[in-house]
Design an enzyme around this catalytic site. Structure first.
Site, short mmCIF file in Angstrom:
data_model
loop_
_atom_site.label_atom_id
_atom_site.label_comp_id
_atom_site.label_asym_id
_atom_site.label_seq_id
_atom_site.Cartn_x
_atom_site.Cartn_y
_atom_site.Cartn_z
N GLU A 47 30.43 -26.28 -8.84
CA GLU A 47 29.89 -26.34 -10.41
C GLU A 47 31.34 -27.24 -11.01
O GLU A 47 32.49 -26.19 -10.18
CB GLU A 47 30.23 -24.66 -10.68
CG GLU A 47 29.96 -24.73 -12.79
CD GLU A 47 30.09 -23.42 -13.08
OE1 GLU A 47 30.59 -22.69 -12.44
OE2 GLU A 47 29.71 -22.93 -14.02
N LYS A 127 23.81 -25.95 -18.23
CA LYS A 127 23.50 -24.56 -18.03
C LYS A 127 23.43 -24.13 -19.05
O LYS A 127 23.80 -23.95 -20.13
CB LYS A 127 25.49 -24.21 -17.39
CG LYS A 127 25.57 -22.34 -17.06
CD LYS A 127 26.98 -23.07 -16.65
CE LYS A 127 27.87 -21.16 -16.32
NZ LYS A 127 28.84 -20.58 -15.22
N CYS A 172 25.90 -21.13 -11.61
CA CYS A 172 27.19 -20.22 -11.31
C CYS A 172 25.94 -19.02 -11.97
O CYS A 172 25.51 -18.49 -11.22
CB CYS A 172 28.52 -19.99 -12.44
SG CYS A 172 29.79 -19.54 -11.57
N1 CDV Z 1 31.73 -20.38 -14.22
C1 CDV Z 1 30.72 -19.14 -13.75
O1 CDV Z 1 29.85 -18.79 -14.57
N2 CDV Z 1 31.57 -17.56 -13.38
C2 CDV Z 1 30.53 -16.63 -13.99
C3 CDV Z 1 31.76 -15.42 -13.95
C4 CDV Z 1 30.78 -13.96 -15.39
C5 CDV Z 1 32.63 -15.10 -13.08
C6 CDV Z 1 29.52 -15.57 -12.79
O2 CDV Z 1 28.24 -15.67 -13.29
O3 CDV Z 1 30.37 -16.03 -11.75
#
Ligand code: CDV
Length: 306
Positions: A47, A127, A172
């Site tokens: 990402e 996203k 993510c």
């Molecule tokens: N970039 C992300 O989406 N990070 C999130 C946060 C909550 C740490 C994750 O879910 O890993």
């Protein structure tokens, strides 16, 4: 006759705030070349793979935020990645911050694209689950301002036909939500690609910090097994601008087993020959959706809750 695609999980180490995109692109080209030598058809990058993870800072000026966004893809700075991909015949998944113009309105998305072996963008995902917060919260060791800097995408994890299979994209935080794998699987997806940036420290619940790597694999392995699909999760890892990001990028089989995993927190490639027909091992048996699933028993799953 199997449908086997050789996939690379192309983890990146940290990207400094002042590191130019040309440097990140050069690092990714090196991984693409290694992937070619290992007979990969495509690789998955993380990402926001062109810059540092900028939502960790609060910026007041929109121009300072927009400096981390791409106005076009490919651009002059990213064209070499597309060119080398085409020359090598190795496709890629790439996460980046996208500045889109929709009917004259500027939009900010956290985006992933899939580029085929001809250097063509064949899928674009924005996203859906944006974590973090909207306002500046100075009590945190670092910010997580995705809710401030991005708008949520509208996607249904629909697969695209690519590399001989059906491929879905996510980013993510999406990987923590079981619905995404099921929605994709019901749409026929055979492999889910997920780039991530996950700090080892979670400011609202630091008592879970020691579980970050466990939770990372737990959600993706469960998503793979419960839906009979391959999952490739790829980190931007290491100490980035003083913030520790987890690694353990991996390739997970439809049985839920991790079949390849990075062992460092730097730029690293691991590969696996993924037989897409292995999805059937699960979908013809314990998770045969049409035979055993009871959607009428879970009506709240498609309700909006507050
Ligand atoms: N970039 C992300 O989406 N990070 C999130 C946060 C909550 C740490 C994750 O879910 O890993």
């Amino acid at each position: 006759m199997t449908r086997t695609v050789t996939v690379g999980a192309a983890q990146l180490g940290p990207i400094a705030r002042d590191e130019p995109r040309s440097s990140a692109v050069a690092r990714m080209i090196a991984l693409l070349e290694e992937a070619k030598a290992k007979q990969c058809q495509f690789v998955v990058f993380p990402e926001l793979a062109l810059t540092t993870f900028f939502p960790r800072w609060y910026f007041e000026q929109q121009a300072d935020i927009d400096a981390f966004f791409e106005k076009e893809m490919p651009s002059a700075e990213t064209q070499p990645l597309f060119d080398r991909s085409r020359e090598l015949g190795v496709g890629f998944y790439l996460g980046f911050a996208e500045l889109a113009d929709e009917n004259g309105k500027v939009r900010h998305y956290n985006t992933a694209i899939l580029v085929d072996q001809n250097g063509e963008i064949v899928s674009r995902y924005r996203k859906v689950h944006l974590p973090g917060h909207v306002e500046h919260e100075p009590w945190r060791a670092f910010q997580h301002l995705e809710k401030r800097y991005f708008e949520p995408g509208v996607n249904h994890f629909e697969p695209v036909e690519a590399f001989g299979g059906r491929v879905s994209l996510a980013l993510c935080n999406d990987r923590r939500w079981p619905e995404i794998y099921r929605e994709a699987a019901l749409r026929g997806s055979e492999i889910m690609l997920i780039g991530y940036n996950t700090p080892a420290h979670y400011p609202p619940a630091p008592e879970h910090d020691h579980l970050q790597c466990f939770h990372n694999h737990l959600v993706m392995q469960a998503g793979a097994y419960q839906n009979g699909m391959w999952v490739v999760g790829v980190a931007k890892a290491g100490i980035e601008e003083g913030c520790s990001l987890i690694g353990q990028s991996c390739i997970i089989a439809p049985t839920g087993e991790i079949v390849a995993m990075c062992g460092t927190l730097g730029d690293e490639l691991v590969t696996y020959d993924c037989d897409l027909d292995r999805c059937r091992e699960i979908r013809d048996n314990v998770f045969n959706f049409s035979l055993h699933r009871r959607p009428d028993m879970y009506p709240l799953l498609s309700f909006v809750t507050k």
